[in-house]
Design a protein around this motif. Structure first.
Motif, PDB file in Angstrom:
ATOM      1  N   LEU A   1       0.839  -1.190   0.000  1.00 47.61           N
ATOM      2  CA  LEU A   1       0.000   0.000   0.000  1.00 47.61           C
ATOM      3  C   LEU A   1       0.877   1.245   0.000  1.00 47.61           C
ATOM      4  N   GLU A   2       0.261   2.371  -0.358  1.00 49.04           N
ATOM      5  CA  GLU A   2       0.972   3.644  -0.333  1.00 49.04           C
ATOM      6  C   GLU A   2       0.226   4.611   0.586  1.00 49.04           C
ATOM      7  N   PRO A   3       0.901   5.196   1.579  1.00 50.25           N
ATOM      8  CA  PRO A   3       0.246   6.188   2.435  1.00 50.25           C
ATOM      9  C   PRO A   3      -0.285   7.360   1.599  1.00 50.25           C
ATOM     10  N   MET A   4      -1.512   7.770   1.900  1.00 47.43           N
ATOM     11  CA  MET A   4      -2.146   8.887   1.191  1.00 47.43           C
ATOM     12  C   MET A   4      -2.277  10.124   2.068  1.00 47.43           C
ATOM     13  N   ALA A   5      -2.676   9.923   3.312  1.00 43.54           N
ATOM     14  CA  ALA A   5      -2.935  11.037   4.211  1.00 43.54           C
ATOM     15  C   ALA A   5      -2.901  10.526   5.638  1.00 43.54           C
ATOM     16  N   TRP A   6      -2.732  11.447   6.583  1.00 43.01           N
ATOM     17  CA  TRP A   6      -2.714  11.025   7.968  1.00 43.01           C
ATOM     18  C   TRP A   6      -3.230  12.157   8.846  1.00 43.01           C
ATOM     19  N   SER A   7      -3.649  11.796  10.036  1.00 37.97           N
ATOM     20  CA  SER A   7      -4.137  12.763  10.993  1.00 37.97           C
ATOM     21  C   SER A   7      -3.924  12.212  12.396  1.00 37.97           C
ATOM     22  N   GLN A   8      -4.136  13.063  13.390  1.00 39.02           N
ATOM     23  CA  GLN A   8      -4.032  12.657  14.788  1.00 39.02           C
ATOM     24  C   GLN A   8      -5.220  13.215  15.552  1.00 39.02           C
ATOM     25  N   THR A   9      -5.540  12.583  16.669  1.00 38.37           N
ATOM     26  CA  THR A   9      -6.597  13.079  17.540  1.00 38.37           C
ATOM     27  C   THR A   9      -6.348  12.565  18.954  1.00 38.37           C
ATOM     28  N   LEU A  10      -7.268  12.862  19.868  1.00 35.51           N
ATOM     29  CA  LEU A  10      -7.161  12.517  21.288  1.00 35.51           C
ATOM     30  C   LEU A  10      -5.966  13.227  21.924  1.00 35.51           C
ATOM     31  N   TYR A  11      -5.965  14.552  21.818  1.00 37.76           N
ATOM     32  CA  TYR A  11      -4.910  15.343  22.441  1.00 37.76           C
ATOM     33  C   TYR A  11      -5.144  15.543  23.931  1.00 37.76           C
ATOM     34  N   ALA A  12      -6.393  15.561  24.360  1.00 34.68           N
ATOM     35  CA  ALA A  12      -6.680  15.759  25.780  1.00 34.68           C
ATOM     36  C   ALA A  12      -6.224  14.550  26.576  1.00 34.68           C
ATOM     37  N   PRO A  13      -5.632  14.750  27.749  1.00 39.22           N
ATOM     38  CA  PRO A  13      -5.278  13.602  28.588  1.00 39.22           C
ATOM     39  C   PRO A  13      -6.533  12.799  28.929  1.00 39.22           C
ATOM     40  N   PRO A  14      -6.411  11.485  29.048  1.00 36.68           N
ATOM     41  CA  PRO A  14      -7.587  10.640  29.331  1.00 36.68           C
ATOM     42  C   PRO A  14      -7.957  10.639  30.810  1.00 36.68           C
ATOM     43  N   TRP A  15      -8.120  11.831  31.359  1.00 34.17           N
ATOM     44  CA  TRP A  15      -8.467  12.001  32.760  1.00 34.17           C
ATOM     45  C   TRP A  15      -9.803  12.724  32.833  1.00 34.17           C
ATOM     46  N   ALA A  16     -10.685  12.258  33.669  1.00 29.95           N
ATOM     47  CA  ALA A  16     -12.049  12.776  33.747  1.00 29.95           C
ATOM     48  C   ALA A  16     -12.117  14.304  33.847  1.00 29.95           C
ATOM     49  N   PRO A  17     -11.313  14.978  34.688  1.00 25.96           N
ATOM     50  CA  PRO A  17     -11.428  16.435  34.794  1.00 25.96           C
ATOM     51  C   PRO A  17     -11.094  17.177  33.496  1.00 25.96           C
ATOM     52  N   MET A  18     -10.354  16.515  32.587  1.00 25.08           N
ATOM     53  CA  MET A  18      -9.910  17.161  31.350  1.00 25.08           C
ATOM     54  C   MET A  18     -10.880  16.957  30.181  1.00 25.08           C
ATOM     55  N   LEU A  19     -11.836  16.063  30.333  1.00 23.66           N
ATOM     56  CA  LEU A  19     -12.671  15.701  29.190  1.00 23.66           C
ATOM     57  C   LEU A  19     -13.458  16.886  28.651  1.00 23.66           C
ATOM     58  N   ARG A  20     -13.921  17.766  29.539  1.00 23.21           N
ATOM     59  CA  ARG A  20     -14.727  18.896  29.073  1.00 23.21           C
ATOM     60  C   ARG A  20     -13.896  19.916  28.293  1.00 23.21           C
ATOM     61  N   LEU A  21     -12.582  19.798  28.377  1.00 21.56           N
ATOM     62  CA  LEU A  21     -11.682  20.702  27.650  1.00 21.56           C
ATOM     63  C   LEU A  21     -11.149  20.073  26.366  1.00 21.56           C
ATOM     64  N   ALA A  22     -11.689  18.932  25.990  1.00 24.06           N
ATOM     65  CA  ALA A  22     -11.122  18.152  24.882  1.00 24.06           C
ATOM     66  C   ALA A  22     -11.103  18.926  23.575  1.00 24.06           C
ATOM     67  N   ASP A  23     -12.171  19.652  23.260  1.00 28.53           N
ATOM     68  CA  ASP A  23     -12.203  20.380  21.987  1.00 28.53           C
ATOM     69  C   ASP A  23     -11.111  21.445  21.927  1.00 28.53           C
ATOM     70  N   GLY A  24     -10.853  22.087  23.057  1.00 27.20           N
ATOM     71  CA  GLY A  24      -9.761  23.055  23.103  1.00 27.20           C
ATOM     72  C   GLY A  24      -8.416  22.396  22.911  1.00 27.20           C
ATOM     73  N   PHE A  25      -8.217  21.231  23.547  1.00 27.21           N
ATOM     74  CA  PHE A  25      -6.974  20.492  23.349  1.00 27.21           C
ATOM     75  C   PHE A  25      -6.792  20.108  21.880  1.00 27.21           C
ATOM     76  N   GLU A  26      -7.889  19.744  21.205  1.00 25.94           N
ATOM     77  CA  GLU A  26      -7.795  19.374  19.792  1.00 25.94           C
ATOM     78  C   GLU A  26      -7.322  20.552  18.942  1.00 25.94           C
ATOM     79  N   GLN A  27      -7.820  21.727  19.234  1.00 21.29           N
ATOM     80  CA  GLN A  27      -7.460  22.906  18.462  1.00 21.29           C
ATOM     81  C   GLN A  27      -6.001  23.314  18.681  1.00 21.29           C
ATOM     82  N   VAL A  28      -5.587  23.270  19.945  1.00 27.29           N
ATOM     83  CA  VAL A  28      -4.246  23.738  20.291  1.00 27.29           C
ATOM     84  C   VAL A  28      -3.184  22.658  20.083  1.00 27.29           C
ATOM     85  N   GLY A  29      -3.541  21.413  20.402  1.00 28.23           N
ATOM     86  CA  GLY A  29      -2.558  20.339  20.416  1.00 28.23           C
ATOM     87  C   GLY A  29      -1.851  20.136  19.095  1.00 28.23           C
ATOM     88  N   ARG A  30      -2.601  20.158  17.985  1.00 25.17           N
ATOM     89  CA  ARG A  30      -1.956  19.859  16.703  1.00 25.17           C
ATOM     90  C   ARG A  30      -0.961  20.931  16.282  1.00 25.17           C
TER      91      ARG A  30
END
Length: 246
Positions: free
Chosen positions: A166-195
């Motif tokens: 196969l040949e790689p075409m594209a790639w992405s990453q996600t799940l930037y927020a730490p997997p800790w309950a207090p951080m889950l509500r901030l996940a969208d912000g982590f996604e924006q900043v993390g990358r």
């Protein structure tokens, strides 16, 4: 040893799993949308995302024997089956889209599993590997399915797909927020900043690949790598088409 079907089902019913489901679904929608007029195969534990492919002709979930199998969808005809991940029970070229989630990390032989997926992929098909990122916090979280088995780097996934034709075409990453309950509500912000700021903290890598123009299927149905013709231009690592975007 693979996580059991009960553990996986429980995780995706909890807040941390629900977050992972939502963020990964966003990347898959960017890449494939509703998979209109496609035959779709999920390998591993892909059922949390297969419902989204409402435009597909056919959707099947193949679950490895060491994991166990569940009835899916909850209403209607069952579309799951228990498989030996070294010998999938599908004819060569059966699927236009193949999604692997919770498949490679705990496979005894990731290359053998992927080679079988390639055999089942149509000549113009596309495949997405979703695998725990080696440098991410989720790979260190034993209370999530991403914290078990073998995490990967992007380079390792690229090498793996090239080794099976196969040949790689594209790639992405996600799940930037730490997997800790207090951080889950901030996940969208982590996604924006993390990358942009902390790309190495992503918990999951998604790599999309397609057949190389010099890979073919043997009449027996097993994948065969054919040497590239001399001076034939090779595809770039990333195409200029739309990526599974963060």
């Amino acid at each position: 040893m693979r996580r059991s079907i009960d553990e996986l089902r429980t995780f995706y019913g909890e807040p941390t799993g629900a977050l992972a489901r939502r963020l990964v679904a966003r990347r898959l929608d960017d890449a494939w949308g509703e998979a209109a007029d496609c035959d779709v195969l999920g390998i591993g534990y892909a059922t949390p995302w297969l419902d989204a492919f409402v435009g597909a002709r056919r959707v099947v979930a193949a679950m490895p024997g060491g994991q166990g199998v569940e009835h899916w969808p909850t209403v209607g005809r069952n579309r799951t089956l228990l498989v030996d991940d070294r010998r999938l029970p599908f004819p060569a070229g059966s699927f236009d889209r193949i999604l692997l989630v919770h498949a490679l990390e705990e496979a005894d032989d990731p290359a053998a599993l992927l080679l079988e997926a390639v055999r089942a992929l149509s000549p113009t098909g596309r495949i997405i590997l979703a695998a725990a990122a080696r440098g991410g916090l989720w790979a260190r979280a034993d209370d999530t399915p991403f914290g078990h088995g073998r995490p990967f780097t992007r380079r390792q996934l690229e090498r793996l797909v090239r080794d099976v034709g196969l040949e790689p075409m594209a790639w992405s990453q996600t799940l930037y927020a730490p997997p800790w309950a207090p951080m889950l509500r901030l996940a969208d912000g982590f996604e924006q900043v993390g990358r942009h700021v902390f790309p190495g903290t992503a918990g999951l890598i998604l790599l999309e690949a397609s057949r190389q123009n010099y890979a073919r299927i043997r009449p027996s149905g097993h994948a065969q790598r054919v040497a590239a013709p001399v001076l034939t231009p090779q595809p770039a690592t990333l195409s200029s088409r739309r990526k599974p975007h963060t």
